[in-house]
Every structure is written in C-alpha cells, then in structure tokens.
Design a protein around this motif. Sequence first.
Motif, short mmCIF file in Angstrom:
data_model
loop_
_atom_site.label_atom_id
_atom_site.label_comp_id
_atom_site.label_asym_id
_atom_site.label_seq_id
_atom_site.Cartn_x
_atom_site.Cartn_y
_atom_site.Cartn_z
N ASP A 1 0.83 -1.20 0.00
CA ASP A 1 0.00 0.00 0.00
C ASP A 1 0.87 1.26 0.00
OD1 ASP A 1 -3.02 0.86 1.04
OD2 ASP A 1 -1.44 2.21 1.71
N THR A 2 0.40 2.28 -0.72
CA THR A 2 1.16 3.54 -0.86
C THR A 2 1.48 4.17 0.49
OG1 THR A 2 -0.07 3.93 -2.89
CG2 THR A 2 1.14 5.77 -1.99
N VAL A 3 0.51 4.16 1.40
CA VAL A 3 0.73 4.78 2.72
C VAL A 3 1.85 4.06 3.46
CG1 VAL A 3 -0.30 5.31 4.94
CG2 VAL A 3 -1.68 5.45 2.88
N ILE A 4 1.82 2.72 3.43
CA ILE A 4 2.85 1.94 4.12
C ILE A 4 4.22 2.24 3.53
CG2 ILE A 4 3.64 -0.41 4.65
CD1 ILE A 4 1.03 0.38 6.07
N LEU A 5 4.31 2.27 2.20
CA LEU A 5 5.59 2.58 1.55
C LEU A 5 6.09 3.96 1.97
CD1 LEU A 5 4.94 1.26 -2.07
CD2 LEU A 5 6.54 0.32 -0.41
N ALA A 6 5.19 4.96 1.94
CA ALA A 6 5.59 6.33 2.30
C ALA A 6 6.09 6.37 3.75
CB ALA A 6 4.43 7.28 2.11
N LEU A 7 5.37 5.71 4.65
CA LEU A 7 5.79 5.71 6.06
C LEU A 7 7.13 5.03 6.23
CD1 LEU A 7 2.41 4.97 7.91
CD2 LEU A 7 3.62 7.15 7.75
N GLU A 8 7.37 3.94 5.50
CA GLU A 8 8.64 3.22 5.62
C GLU A 8 9.80 4.04 5.04
OE1 GLU A 8 9.13 0.74 7.46
OE2 GLU A 8 7.17 -0.15 7.75
N VAL A 9 9.51 4.81 3.98
CA VAL A 9 10.55 5.69 3.41
C VAL A 9 10.97 6.73 4.46
CG1 VAL A 9 10.94 7.55 1.74
CG2 VAL A 9 9.92 5.40 0.98
N ILE A 10 9.98 7.33 5.13
CA ILE A 10 10.29 8.33 6.15
C ILE A 10 10.99 7.66 7.34
CG2 ILE A 10 9.28 10.03 7.73
CD1 ILE A 10 7.00 10.34 5.67
N THR A 11 10.59 6.43 7.66
CA THR A 11 11.20 5.70 8.78
C THR A 11 12.68 5.49 8.54
OG1 THR A 11 9.15 4.60 9.39
CG2 THR A 11 11.18 3.51 10.02
N ILE A 12 13.03 5.01 7.35
CA ILE A 12 14.45 4.73 7.10
C ILE A 12 15.22 6.02 6.84
CG2 ILE A 12 14.44 4.37 4.58
CD1 ILE A 12 16.18 1.88 5.16
N GLY A 13 14.55 7.03 6.29
CA GLY A 13 15.25 8.27 5.95
C GLY A 13 15.44 9.19 7.14
N PHE A 14 14.51 9.19 8.08
CA PHE A 14 14.63 10.12 9.19
C PHE A 14 14.62 9.47 10.57
CE2 PHE A 14 13.04 12.87 12.47
CZ PHE A 14 13.99 13.88 12.42
N LYS A 15 13.58 8.67 10.85
CA LYS A 15 13.42 8.17 12.23
C LYS A 15 14.59 7.29 12.65
CE LYS A 15 8.53 7.70 11.63
NZ LYS A 15 7.48 6.68 11.54
N GLY A 16 15.04 6.40 11.76
CA GLY A 16 16.15 5.50 12.10
C GLY A 16 17.42 6.27 12.43
N PRO A 17 17.92 7.10 11.49
CA PRO A 17 19.12 7.88 11.79
C PRO A 17 18.97 8.78 13.02
CG PRO A 17 18.62 7.95 9.44
CD PRO A 17 17.48 7.25 10.10
N ALA A 18 17.80 9.43 13.18
CA ALA A 18 17.60 10.32 14.34
C ALA A 18 17.68 9.53 15.64
CB ALA A 18 16.26 11.04 14.23
N SER A 19 17.14 8.29 15.63
CA SER A 19 17.16 7.46 16.84
C SER A 19 18.60 7.09 17.21
CB SER A 19 16.35 6.19 16.63
OG SER A 19 15.01 6.49 16.32
N LEU A 20 19.40 6.71 16.21
CA LEU A 20 20.79 6.33 16.49
C LEU A 20 21.59 7.55 16.94
CD1 LEU A 20 21.56 3.71 13.71
CD2 LEU A 20 20.71 3.36 16.04
N LEU A 21 21.29 8.72 16.35
CA LEU A 21 21.97 9.94 16.77
C LEU A 21 21.63 10.26 18.23
CD1 LEU A 21 23.76 12.34 15.94
CD2 LEU A 21 21.70 13.51 15.12
N ALA A 22 20.40 9.91 18.64
CA ALA A 22 19.99 10.16 20.03
C ALA A 22 20.84 9.35 21.01
CB ALA A 22 18.50 9.85 20.21
N VAL A 23 21.22 8.11 20.64
CA VAL A 23 22.10 7.30 21.50
C VAL A 23 23.40 8.07 21.75
CG1 VAL A 23 23.34 5.11 21.73
CG2 VAL A 23 21.14 5.17 20.52
#
Lengths: 214, 214
Positions: free
Chosen positions: A113-135
């Motif tokens: 689904d388009t929504v799932i793809l869009a959310l996963e793109v944002i997850t790998i592009g922003f949330k993942g790196p931001a979380s590791l930077l928080a460590v």
Amino acid sequence: MGGHGHPYSPAELELPGFVPQRLSQGEILAPFLAASLLVVLAVWLISGRCGGRLSRTDRSLMCWWAFTGLTHIVLAGSFLFFTPDFFSKENPSYFDELFKEYSKGDSRYAARDTVILALEVITIGFKGPASLLAVYAIATRKSYSYILQFAACLCQLYGCLVYFTTASLAGFNFWASPFYFWAYFVGANSPWVVIPTLVATRSWKKISARSIPS
Amino acid sequence: MGGHGHPYSPAELELPGFVPQRLSQGEILAPFLAASLLVVLAVWLISGRCGGRLSRTDRSLMCWWAFTGLTHIVLAGSFLFFTPDFFSKENPSYFDELFKEYSKGDSRYAARDTVILALEVITIGFKGPASLLAVYAIATRKSYSYILQFAACLCQLYGCLVYFTTASLAGFNFWASPFYFWAYFVGANSPWVVIPTLVATRSWKKISARSIPS
C-alpha cells in the motif's frame, strides 16, 4: 487459507504467485526478540562502563533509541530494498517470512500500500538515523539531546497516527483474525505509541523547565 | 473537460454527479488572500499595542501562526465536515468551489483519498489548535513557546512529506496540467515546507543554546 491462495484479509486481495509461509510464528519471533535483547544488553553494559556518570534513566533511553533505531533501519530497509516481492519468492529469506507473518495483522504490507511505503521511506530516511543519533547525543550530553529525542518521538507518534487513521478510513479489515488484530496491528505497534509519548513528555518538560530568552 | 465529465487527472477518475465549477480562479483566490491579509494585519497591529516589548520577529511569528492555524482549521474543517460531497452539490458554497479548484492541482481531494482524509484529520485535530496556541504562547512568553512551535513545525513538515511521498508513489499524475502542478501542488504547499523549516531551525537553536541539566 482463503480462496485467493493466501491467508490474508480481505480475501479479494490479489497476490499472484504467493508462496506459502515456511517459518512458524515462533521461528520468526525468537530471532527478532533475541537480537533485540542482545542490542539492549550491549548498550546497557557499554553505557555503564564508558559513559561515566550517566543516570539509569539516560542508559535506559540509550537502550530504547538503539533498539528502535536499528529496528527502524533493518525492518524498513529490508521491506523497501531487499524484499519488494517478498510474498512470491521461491527461496524466501528470514525477512520475507517476517513480513508474510506480520501481513496477517496488516495485509497492506503484502499489498505494498502507498501509505505503508511512504511511512517506511520516512522511517528509514529520518526516524532511524535520528534514533541512532539520540544514542550518541545522550552518551555525550549534547545540548541538542532533548530536542532531538522530542523530534524523533513526535515523528514516531505522527507516523503511528497516519498508520492507524488510514487503516480506519480504508476499511479497517486488514487482519486475518481478531488474534492478529490485537497481537500485531495493536500489540506490536503499541510500544511506539506508549514509549514516544512518555519520552516526548519528559523532553518537553525538561526543555520548558528553563525559560529561554527570546 | 475530459470524457468523464470533470476537468481532473487522471481522466479515469469517477466522480458521479459532478457539477461544473462556477466561480473563476480569481473569485476563489481573492477572498482567501483578502481574509488571510486581514488576519495577518490584525495580529500585527494587536501584537504591537498589547504585547509590550514583543520583538518584530515574535510579532511576525504570531502573524504566521494565526494565519496557518486558521487556514488549517477552516480548510480542513470545511473539507471534512461541510463539503464531503463537494463536487456534486447543486448549490455549491465558496468552499465547495475552492476544493474543486484545488483538485485541479491534486485530484486526490476530489477522490477523497484515504491519505488526504487522514492528513486533514490530523491537521484539524492537532496542527490547527497547536498553531493557535503558539500565538498565545509567544504573546505571553510561555516557557514552552519554542518547543510548541518546534512541535507544530515538525508536524507540518511530516505532513508535507507524507503528502508528497504518497503522491509520488501512487502515480504522480493528479494534476490537470503542468500549470496546476506548479501553481497548486508545488506552489500553494511550498510555504508549509519553507516556513516550518525556518521556524523549526530557529526553535532548535534557541533550545539547544542552553544546556539543560539531566
């Protein structure tokens, strides 16, 4: 299994070339939980030795951000890049099987689904790196530590809100049974509602506790 | 107008009972711009008299938050609650006509796409109220002023990211012509990318400028 050769809901969902799942629920969950536990344990031990005077709260937060950051990157990455045709692979990998299993709780993953793809793109592009930077930011007591944690939490909460709202508006019938609704759609996602709410509230209070000159 | 009785793209989009637009582009834009200018002018004048020592930057930010907050609430509200069947109303209101016009730049509005509905729900539920609270927080120099502005900006940016990413993944063919692509889809949305980026960056810096004890 429904008449369309797959176990997902709605039954009308077309998944040409669907290859039935080989790994059991336990065989999929156990490695995920073991790897997560290993990450949490490693970060807890390392943060206790290297960090000096890090509080238990800070060390717990480091464990959470390492776990969620790696989960974001590994799962979104494998969904987006390695397993685009995961349901029809003749020799499925562990991640193909994992997404087949999770699709019982939300078939929009199998349907890509388009929504799932869009959310996963944002997850790998922003949330993942931001979380590791928080460590790193917590370990080195950066001045941007709280605002970064707040930002990452807010993105996780906004993502969950879009995820649940679109499911609700699009029919609310993407789970194979009530068990998968509660266990996967609600249960597996609820930590990303509860923990970001707590961490965002804490960050907000820490930031607001001092008035900042304009 | 295409073979399906409406001017939108893709031509296959089914809009049963579509009533052609009566107001021109100018008749739709002028009241919107005039009302927006009135809000900005009123907030600028009031903030200059009542606020005491508010800086020009703070007064400008109050104008922006008042404008964007009212825009969020009025437009999302009329889209969600007053005009669910806007394209087929025999006696269309101003807002019905506004969404008919905007749909030339993004027909997902006319189609009432799930993603658009979800984003508008979040807009009226969170972004609008948070924006209006920011006007008050700046005027009264609340300690949570920067973190609130940062939160509202981040939600606006995340919303834009979902909006553009889903359009891209779903076919990138929702505009009636390149003019509407640039004027509406890109142009009308770009202030909500540029300004939140600037305001979020400013808030981040203000918050990070002081290290906060853990």
